[in-house]
Design an enzyme around this catalytic site. Sequence first.
Site, PDB file in Angstrom:
ATOM      1  CE  LYS A 253       5.759  -4.366  -2.183  1.00 16.95           C
ATOM      2  NZ  LYS A 253       5.507  -4.748  -0.814  1.00 16.95           N
TER       3      LYS A 253
HETATM    4  N1  PMP Z   1       0.943  -1.907   2.172  1.00 18.49           N
HETATM    5  C1  PMP Z   1       2.151  -2.639   2.363  1.00 18.49           C
HETATM    6  C2  PMP Z   1       3.111  -2.159   3.556  1.00 18.49           C
HETATM    7  C3  PMP Z   1       2.572  -3.613   1.525  1.00 18.49           C
HETATM    8  O1  PMP Z   1       3.614  -4.239   1.916  1.00 18.49           O
HETATM    9  C4  PMP Z   1       1.698  -4.129   0.773  1.00 18.49           C
HETATM   10  C5  PMP Z   1       1.906  -5.184  -0.255  1.00 18.49           C
HETATM   11  N2  PMP Z   1       2.738  -4.811  -1.314  1.00 18.49           N
HETATM   12  C6  PMP Z   1       0.362  -3.444   0.524  1.00 18.49           C
HETATM   13  C7  PMP Z   1       0.096  -2.117   1.423  1.00 18.49           C
HETATM   14  C8  PMP Z   1      -0.786  -3.667  -0.506  1.00 18.49           C
HETATM   15  O2  PMP Z   1      -0.094  -3.549  -1.753  1.00 18.49           O
HETATM   16  P1  PMP Z   1      -0.602  -4.408  -3.122  1.00 18.49           P
HETATM   17  O3  PMP Z   1      -2.187  -4.358  -2.945  1.00 18.49           O
HETATM   18  O4  PMP Z   1      -0.041  -3.452  -4.312  1.00 18.49           O
HETATM   19  O5  PMP Z   1       0.012  -5.563  -2.800  1.00 18.49           O
END
Ligand code: PMP
Length: 289
Positions: free
Chosen positions: A158
């Site tokens: 991320k």
């Molecule tokens: N894809 C992207 C590009 C994101 O930014 C997020 C948000 N963090 C997600 C998927 C979903 O991730 P999560 O469920 O861990 O928040």
Amino acid sequence: MAGSYDDRDGKIWLDGNLVEWRDAKVHILTHALHYASSVFEGERAYGGKIFKSVEHSQRLLKSGELLDMPIPYTVEQIEEAKYAALKANNLSDAYVRAVAWRGAGEDMGVASARNPVRMAVAVWEWGAYYGDAKMKGAKLDIAKWKRPSPETIPTAAKAAGLYMICTMSKHAAEAKGCSDAMFMDYRGYVAEATGANVFFVKDGEVHTPLADAFLNGITRQTIIAMLRDKGITVHERHIMPEEMEGFEQCWLTGTAAEVTPVGQIGDYTFEVGALTRDVAESYEKLVRA
Ligand code: PMP
């Protein structure tokens, strides 16, 4: 609380200390600002408890490792930092943003090994990410950019650099009156939205893109487990865009998005059906359990 994010009351956890919100600053020659050496987390606290907090802290450390940017804190220390920030701001229902980056230091070229890895945690109140869409079904544009190959960038991290095309795609989507944009990946498969994963329903079964070229969201993993617990078949597989024609329902998942029904992606339309509503309600209960 409203207005500019750098001009608010409260405290921010910065490199081990709680500092005044307006004093949580970095220098203009911060490596991350020039070269995207930054990783972050988006989390939500419900009733004082951060949902999947340890998983988020672990992912932050993993993202740092993937960018050759070891974060000088343990999961336990990150947990303490997040809860200290919540307490200092007197918040129990909040969005939690942890971020780690290469600071200013002896390096100002592309290499950054001599610069410190810094970390901050800010928390704030944040309601429904897609506003009204939460109930009615969001309308999504199709992004002109593609999620990149894992051979070109660490797609499991991320990392700030992965969001450049998300911001551009979201701007284009909003200019067309859409809430967000759906990305295909470099092979042409349906991938994810700019900050959320996607699920489809057909004939009582659920289909979701295989997370082999994008962030395998913590919410995504939670929802897959929840569906399987409910006895619903979930197919994690490569999905071609044309298949969206035959899908009846669609929703997005993400920490900020939670479970948001989708009514339209490009020219494909979906109904906000019973399973979508059930999953959204079950998720709301789970995060507060
Ligand atoms: N894809 C992207 C590009 C994101 O930014 C997020 C948000 N963090 C997600 C998927 C979903 O991730 P999560 O469920 O861990 O928040």
